[in-house]
Design a protein around this motif. Structure first.
Motif, mmCIF file in Angstrom:
data_model
loop_
_atom_site.group_PDB
_atom_site.id
_atom_site.type_symbol
_atom_site.label_atom_id
_atom_site.label_comp_id
_atom_site.label_asym_id
_atom_site.label_seq_id
_atom_site.Cartn_x
_atom_site.Cartn_y
_atom_site.Cartn_z
ATOM 1 N N UNK A 1 16.739 3.113 37.258
ATOM 2 C CA UNK A 1 18.121 3.136 36.794
ATOM 3 C C UNK A 1 19.067 3.462 37.943
ATOM 4 N N UNK A 2 20.277 2.961 37.837
ATOM 5 C CA UNK A 2 21.340 3.245 38.793
ATOM 6 C C UNK A 2 22.665 3.062 38.053
ATOM 7 N N UNK A 3 23.743 3.424 38.722
ATOM 8 C CA UNK A 3 25.057 3.235 38.112
ATOM 9 C C UNK A 3 26.066 2.850 39.187
ATOM 10 N N UNK A 4 27.153 2.246 38.728
ATOM 11 C CA UNK A 4 28.216 1.812 39.627
ATOM 12 C C UNK A 4 29.509 1.714 38.829
ATOM 13 N N UNK A 5 30.592 1.574 39.544
ATOM 14 C CA UNK A 5 31.892 1.424 38.907
ATOM 15 C C UNK A 5 32.564 0.142 39.332
ATOM 16 N N UNK A 6 33.310 -0.444 38.424
ATOM 17 C CA UNK A 6 34.069 -1.641 38.774
ATOM 18 C C UNK A 6 35.242 -1.273 39.672
#
Length: 169
Positions: free
Chosen positions: A46-51
């Motif tokens: 899993x990972x996360x990012x922002x627009x």
């Protein structure tokens, strides 16, 4: 739950919100922790990012997200905000937005041949009858509690889909 044998497919899942300091890091940490607790850690990454992650790039999650997560046994302290990059559309098997606005941004940015990878995180919790995890940033800590609850419910459905090979790629 069944064990993850070496032949089990590995899924890479990216959670996306606007600034990558509230909702998407919570989704990342909750899903990762639940997978570890259920013996499914080898099944997914899993990972996360922002627009719009450039606003907070390199920052840790919001202090309220850190506190709420810690109260419920989730460690968000190593997560750092980053902006979505073009390579993410190739690297990840599923890219899950936390709301409709960010899904629309993903659809505009994503190459057409990769759009099947896109979806909403709450699609994995259809029993809730809602599609969006509300942005808690401008509210009280209770909003972060709500986000955590929604993330836990969607993570259960997502892990079940992964475990049963039902995660669309």
């Amino acid at each position: 739950m069944m064990s993850t044998a070496a032949t089990t497919p590995r899924y890479r899942i990216l959670f996306v919100c606007m600034g990558n300091i509230c909702r998407s890091p919570m989704a990342e940490a909750v899903t990762r922790s639940m997978a570890q607790r259920e013996g499914l850690a080898g099944l997914l990454e899993t990972a996360s990012a922002g627009t719009h992650g450039h606003y907070h790039a390199g920052e840790p999650p919001d202090a309220r997200a850190l506190r709420v997560g810690a109260r419920h046994g989730y460690d968000l302290s190593k997560i750092r905000a980053r902006r979505l990059i073009e390579a993410d559309f190739d690297r990840f098997d599923r890219i899950l937005a936390l709301d409709e606005t960010n899904l629309a941004i993903l659809q505009r940015l994503c190459p057409e041949e990769r759009r099947a990878k896109l979806g909403l995180f709450l699609d994995y919790a259809p029993e809730l009858g809602i599609s969006e995890v509300p942005d808690p940033y401008y509210g009280a800590e209770s909003g972060f509690e709500r986000v955590l609850d929604l993330c836990e419910r969607a993570a259960r459905g997502l892990l079940a889909a992964c475990e049963h090979g039902q995660l669309a790629r």
